[in-house]
Design a protein around this motif. Structure first.
Motif, PDB file in Angstrom:
ATOM      1  N   LEU A 150      -3.896   1.522  -6.361  1.00  0.00           N
ATOM      2  CA  LEU A 150      -4.687   0.342  -6.007  1.00  0.00           C
ATOM      3  C   LEU A 150      -3.811  -0.529  -5.117  1.00  0.00           C
ATOM      4  N   SER A 151      -4.208  -0.687  -3.870  1.00  0.00           N
ATOM      5  CA  SER A 151      -3.383  -1.402  -2.911  1.00  0.00           C
ATOM      6  C   SER A 151      -3.040  -2.806  -3.404  1.00  0.00           C
ATOM      7  N   SER A 164       0.820  -1.217   0.000  1.00  0.00           N
ATOM      8  CA  SER A 164       0.000   0.000   0.000  1.00  0.00           C
ATOM      9  C   SER A 164       0.852   1.264   0.000  1.00  0.00           C
ATOM     10  N   GLU A 181     -11.485  -2.310 -10.146  1.00  0.00           N
ATOM     11  CA  GLU A 181     -10.030  -2.300 -10.076  1.00  0.00           C
ATOM     12  C   GLU A 181      -9.427  -1.637 -11.316  1.00  0.00           C
ATOM     13  N   PHE A 218      -8.321   2.347 -13.079  1.00  0.00           N
ATOM     14  CA  PHE A 218      -7.933   3.716 -12.749  1.00  0.00           C
ATOM     15  C   PHE A 218      -7.666   4.479 -14.034  1.00  0.00           C
ATOM     16  N   LYS A 229      -1.591  -3.616  -6.071  1.00  0.00           N
ATOM     17  CA  LYS A 229      -1.605  -3.787  -7.528  1.00  0.00           C
ATOM     18  C   LYS A 229      -0.845  -2.680  -8.256  1.00  0.00           C
ATOM     19  N   VAL A 272      -9.997   6.494  -9.469  1.00  0.00           N
ATOM     20  CA  VAL A 272      -9.919   5.059  -9.198  1.00  0.00           C
ATOM     21  C   VAL A 272     -11.312   4.472  -9.050  1.00  0.00           C
ATOM     22  N   ASN A 273     -11.537   3.374  -9.737  1.00  0.00           N
ATOM     23  CA  ASN A 273     -12.751   2.568  -9.564  1.00  0.00           C
ATOM     24  C   ASN A 273     -12.320   1.286  -8.863  1.00  0.00           C
ATOM     25  N   GLU A 274     -12.483   1.269  -7.544  1.00  0.00           N
ATOM     26  CA  GLU A 274     -11.980   0.143  -6.766  1.00  0.00           C
ATOM     27  C   GLU A 274     -12.751  -1.139  -7.031  1.00  0.00           C
ATOM     28  N   GLU A 275     -14.046  -1.017  -7.322  1.00  0.00           N
ATOM     29  CA  GLU A 275     -14.827  -2.228  -7.581  1.00  0.00           C
ATOM     30  C   GLU A 275     -14.351  -2.925  -8.853  1.00  0.00           C
TER      31      GLU A 275
END
Length: 329
Positions: A166-167, A114, A214, A216, A169, A209-212
């Motif tokens: 993205l943590s 992270s 994954e 960016f 990644k 960022v779109n975390e769902e």
């Protein structure tokens, strides 16, 4: 340049052993002369100059008029390289240092998924000093890189979590490239000042960022960026032991007389972040304690002077998209 190269015998065969020995002797003599020529180009001082410098330092009066704990004035320019995310140039008397910073998207460190990553590279230009010709600067490059890495990677220096996209990644990889253009002494402190200035000047593009999913998206708008918080990035204060005393901000002539060097990195809070010892000699424990105390005091003055220079740069509106490479006025 034949230094370090093997002596190759000509393809023709020798009729006698005497001819072989004569040929080898001729090549050894030629290599000896080349070595002498290279040594003659190295910057040296005479024994009389050495005694003069040491005597002045012991009397707290250096050859340029400063006392032992005085720093030379310095100038700072930022945003001078328009192909980087941040850049700076520091001129500390005759020492000239250029720093460029690039930010690229990349993989995180598996041990710190992270956090962003910082990569440091220091190179002394061969034209900066006769001692840097050939492979003469390799060990110094490595030592300078190690010290600057320890300064900027200190836990209190930068919040590397702000470089995470993205943590586990994707994170920002920050590449700090330092070029020593001219060496007039005290490279460690000049590079630390230039590095802090370049980090303050660094613009990191904003990322959606779109975390769902994954996914960016990195903004390509040059005015859409975030800044690094460099308030706690340390700067170094280097002490050079000469004779029975020590000095700060040593000149190139003084460094030729040194027996040991101590670099202390201190942040704005007065916390000691890094200590690096160099040179063949040593320090008394009481002298080291005194140097650390002086480093705390001197660093705060240096930070104030640096922030004043950077405030002046911001007031002039010197942005990298406004300028090309500029010399100091």
């Amino acid at each position: 340049n034949l230094r370090g190269k093997q002596i190759l015998l000509p393809p023709q065969s020798f009729e006698t052993q005497t001819q072989v020995r004569s040929f080898i002797s001729f090549n050894k003599e030629r290599r000896r002369r080349l070595d002498c020529c290279c040594e003659d180009r190295m910057f040296k001082i005479s024994e009389a100059e050495r005694e003069f410098l040491i005597g002045g330092i012991n009397s707290n009066c250096r050859n340029d008029g400063r006392n032992r704990l005085d720093f030379r004035p310095f100038k700072v320019k930022t945003g001078i390289l328009n192909q980087t995310n941040g850049s700076s140039r520091v001129l500390l008397s005759n020492t000239d240092v250029l720093v460029g910073i690039k930010c690229e998207v990349g993989d995180p460190d598996p041990h710190f998924p992270s956090q962003g990553r910082i990569h440091v590279s220091v190179e002394c230009c061969p034209s900066a000093s006769p001692e840097f010709e050939g492979r003469g600067a390799e060990s110094l490059n490595n030592e300078l890189t190690l010290v600057i890495e320890r300064i900027v990677k200190d836990n209190s220096a930068l919040d590397l979590s702000q470089l995470c996209i993205l943590s586990g990644k994707v994170v920002w990889n920050v590449y700090i490239d330092v070029m020593v253009l001219n060496s007039g002494g005290n490279l460690f402190d000049a590079i630390s000042l230039a590095t802090r200035s370049a980090l303050e000047n660094t613009d990191i593009p904003k990322v959606e960022v779109n975390e769902e999913a994954e996914e960016f998206d990195v903004s390509d708008d040059p005015d859409d960026f975030t800044k690094l918080n460099v308030e706690n990035v340390p700067i170094s204060v280097t002490f050079t032991k000469i004779g029975n005393g020590y000095v700060v901000d040593s000149t190139i002539e003084e460094e030729l007389c040194m027996s040991a060097r101590l670099t202390v990195a201190v942040n704005k809070r007065g916390n000691i972040c890094t200590i690096q010892k160099g040179g063949p000699g040593g320090f008394e424990p009481s002298a080291m304690a005194e140097m650390i105390t002086n480093a705390r005091r001197l660093s705060q003055d240096l930070i104030r002077r640096l922030e004043s220079e950077l405030s002046f740069e911001r007031a002039k509106g010197t942005r990298k998209d406004q300028s090309r490479f500029r010399l100091f006025e």
